[in-house]
Design a protein around this motif. Sequence first.
Motif, PDB file in Angstrom:
ATOM      1  N   ALA A 198     -64.044 -14.865  -8.990  1.00 17.34           N
ATOM      2  CA  ALA A 198     -63.348 -14.319  -8.119  1.00 17.34           C
ATOM      3  C   ALA A 198     -63.712 -14.777  -6.715  1.00 17.34           C
ATOM      4  O   ALA A 198     -62.975 -15.026  -5.830  1.00 17.34           O
ATOM      5  CB  ALA A 198     -63.528 -12.633  -7.946  1.00 17.34           C
ATOM      6  N   ILE A 199     -64.787 -15.024  -6.440  1.00 23.62           N
ATOM      7  CA  ILE A 199     -65.838 -15.676  -5.245  1.00 23.62           C
ATOM      8  C   ILE A 199     -64.637 -17.325  -5.160  1.00 23.62           C
ATOM      9  O   ILE A 199     -64.545 -17.592  -3.917  1.00 23.62           O
ATOM     10  CB  ILE A 199     -67.126 -16.066  -5.423  1.00 23.62           C
ATOM     11  CG1 ILE A 199     -67.804 -14.812  -5.287  1.00 23.62           C
ATOM     12  CG2 ILE A 199     -67.539 -16.856  -4.272  1.00 23.62           C
ATOM     13  CD1 ILE A 199     -69.422 -14.824  -5.701  1.00 23.62           C
ATOM     14  N   CYS A 200     -64.763 -17.824  -6.186  1.00 23.06           N
ATOM     15  CA  CYS A 200     -64.065 -19.262  -5.928  1.00 23.06           C
ATOM     16  C   CYS A 200     -62.661 -19.105  -5.788  1.00 23.06           C
ATOM     17  O   CYS A 200     -62.053 -19.787  -5.144  1.00 23.06           O
ATOM     18  CB  CYS A 200     -64.213 -19.900  -7.290  1.00 23.06           C
ATOM     19  SG  CYS A 200     -66.034 -20.627  -7.534  1.00 23.06           S
TER      20      CYS A 200
ATOM     21  N   VAL B 128     -73.939 -18.435  -6.703  1.00 25.78           N
ATOM     22  CA  VAL B 128     -74.944 -17.944  -7.296  1.00 25.78           C
ATOM     23  C   VAL B 128     -75.671 -17.187  -6.466  1.00 25.78           C
ATOM     24  O   VAL B 128     -75.999 -15.853  -6.839  1.00 25.78           O
ATOM     25  CB  VAL B 128     -75.789 -18.792  -8.355  1.00 25.78           C
ATOM     26  CG1 VAL B 128     -76.922 -18.104  -8.804  1.00 25.78           C
ATOM     27  CG2 VAL B 128     -75.008 -19.585  -9.401  1.00 25.78           C
ATOM     28  N   GLN B 129     -76.133 -17.554  -5.356  1.00 25.30           N
ATOM     29  CA  GLN B 129     -76.901 -16.813  -4.453  1.00 25.30           C
ATOM     30  C   GLN B 129     -76.380 -15.767  -3.920  1.00 25.30           C
ATOM     31  O   GLN B 129     -76.938 -14.916  -3.494  1.00 25.30           O
ATOM     32  CB  GLN B 129     -77.462 -18.072  -3.281  1.00 25.30           C
ATOM     33  CG  GLN B 129     -78.398 -19.020  -3.855  1.00 25.30           C
ATOM     34  CD  GLN B 129     -78.738 -20.091  -2.893  1.00 25.30           C
ATOM     35  OE1 GLN B 129     -78.314 -20.211  -1.715  1.00 25.30           O
ATOM     36  NE2 GLN B 129     -79.040 -21.366  -3.402  1.00 25.30           N
ATOM     37  N   LEU B 130     -75.071 -15.844  -3.643  1.00 27.44           N
ATOM     38  CA  LEU B 130     -74.157 -14.797  -2.839  1.00 27.44           C
ATOM     39  C   LEU B 130     -74.447 -13.515  -3.772  1.00 27.44           C
ATOM     40  O   LEU B 130     -74.838 -12.434  -3.274  1.00 27.44           O
ATOM     41  CB  LEU B 130     -72.762 -15.083  -2.688  1.00 27.44           C
ATOM     42  CG  LEU B 130     -71.954 -14.114  -2.125  1.00 27.44           C
ATOM     43  CD1 LEU B 130     -72.318 -13.696  -0.860  1.00 27.44           C
ATOM     44  CD2 LEU B 130     -70.289 -14.734  -2.140  1.00 27.44           C
ATOM     45  N   ILE B 131     -74.047 -13.730  -5.035  1.00 24.96           N
ATOM     46  CA  ILE B 131     -74.202 -12.560  -6.094  1.00 24.96           C
ATOM     47  C   ILE B 131     -75.514 -12.001  -6.067  1.00 24.96           C
ATOM     48  O   ILE B 131     -75.672 -10.779  -6.155  1.00 24.96           O
ATOM     49  CB  ILE B 131     -73.681 -13.111  -7.566  1.00 24.96           C
ATOM     50  CG1 ILE B 131     -72.293 -13.596  -7.581  1.00 24.96           C
ATOM     51  CG2 ILE B 131     -73.823 -12.008  -8.352  1.00 24.96           C
ATOM     52  CD1 ILE B 131     -71.948 -14.294  -8.851  1.00 24.96           C
ATOM     53  N   ASN B 132     -76.399 -12.786  -6.161  1.00 23.17           N
ATOM     54  CA  ASN B 132     -77.988 -12.221  -6.149  1.00 23.17           C
ATOM     55  C   ASN B 132     -78.259 -11.662  -4.845  1.00 23.17           C
ATOM     56  O   ASN B 132     -78.937 -10.504  -5.088  1.00 23.17           O
ATOM     57  CB  ASN B 132     -78.704 -13.661  -6.294  1.00 23.17           C
ATOM     58  CG  ASN B 132     -78.806 -14.021  -7.833  1.00 23.17           C
ATOM     59  OD1 ASN B 132     -78.564 -13.193  -8.823  1.00 23.17           O
ATOM     60  ND2 ASN B 132     -78.894 -15.417  -8.187  1.00 23.17           N
ATOM     61  N   SER B 133     -77.764 -12.127  -3.753  1.00 18.59           N
ATOM     62  CA  SER B 133     -78.100 -11.305  -2.496  1.00 18.59           C
ATOM     63  C   SER B 133     -77.440  -9.742  -2.498  1.00 18.59           C
ATOM     64  O   SER B 133     -78.030  -9.041  -2.135  1.00 18.59           O
ATOM     65  CB  SER B 133     -77.472 -12.113  -1.312  1.00 18.59           C
ATOM     66  OG  SER B 133     -75.886 -12.281  -1.340  1.00 18.59           O
ATOM     67  N   HIS B 134     -76.182  -9.592  -3.116  1.00 15.39           N
ATOM     68  CA  HIS B 134     -75.538  -8.353  -3.257  1.00 15.39           C
ATOM     69  C   HIS B 134     -76.294  -7.688  -4.105  1.00 15.39           C
ATOM     70  O   HIS B 134     -76.277  -6.454  -4.060  1.00 15.39           O
ATOM     71  CB  HIS B 134     -74.010  -8.702  -3.766  1.00 15.39           C
ATOM     72  CG  HIS B 134     -73.179  -9.104  -2.561  1.00 15.39           C
ATOM     73  ND1 HIS B 134     -71.769  -9.366  -2.927  1.00 15.39           N
ATOM     74  CD2 HIS B 134     -73.473  -9.770  -1.548  1.00 15.39           C
ATOM     75  CE1 HIS B 134     -71.033 -10.026  -2.060  1.00 15.39           C
ATOM     76  NE2 HIS B 134     -72.256 -10.199  -0.867  1.00 15.39           N
TER      77      HIS B 134
END
Length: 300
Positions: free
Chosen positions: A273-275, A125-131
Amino acid sequence: MTSPEPGQPGPSDLPGPPPPFAVEEGSGRPVYLRRQPAWSYFLTPGAILLGALVIAAAIWWQPGSDDPASPAATPGAAAASTAPAGSPTARPQAASLLDTFLGYARSLGLDEQKLLQCLNDSANVQLINSHLQRGSQLGVSGTPTFFINNKKLVGAQPTALLLEIVEKERSANPPASLADYSQQLQQLAAQNPPSFEILPQRPDLSGAAFEGDPNARVVVAEFSDFQCPFCQRWTQTSLPELRKLVGSDVALAFLHFPITQIHPNAGNASLLAICAGAQGKFWEMHDLLFARQAEWSNLR
């Protein structure tokens, strides 16, 4: 900046934060939300939350980019094209979005239990939000938006224009002036806001999914939304040509920019996709999600 379509919630209409995922009773499986994906509420601090919600609720229209108001074509950009219900890319709808996504995972040979654990990992979740935050800082306001090294190109533009930029970046002395590009690219640069521009430096690509060498001379980075019809069209028409160049000096990078106010399943697709990437199958899932976009986009 355009306003949300009638009936779509603005930032002030959004409910309070739910848990990261509801869990299906007795199964331990995450249940995908019916409306706003849970991950979109985890934008902190408050300034990031407000900024990301503004991005989601009111998207700037760009030629060839995903527009909540109109998909009409403009010079230099064709209209979006999604797979119709009876096309080879569409199948009968599954019972739920999660079941459909798990079916995709099985077709790629992924470990289902590892996938489910990954879907519940707040780090993703944090990765998506960072993008999302990074894209906002770079002026991304629609999808797809590309960064070819330090050259920014907005929208699903003709393949020839993207390849022109890539080839010039592969040269010993990449252009530092817009005058060194074709008339078509100069016309895009003259738009307000510009759809093509030269930036002072390359963007930060940390956390991106790469195809090819991350240290390649030329990196084509895409901020994209798996539910965006323009992103699907670009993936089907331009990406195959670009992939022919991937090698020692050209690489691809994917960053997540799901616009959930108009594409409610986009955040969930990014998580999937991340997973899949955690098991070495990001690009296979990437291709599958775009190929079957018509199948999963409206599932709940």
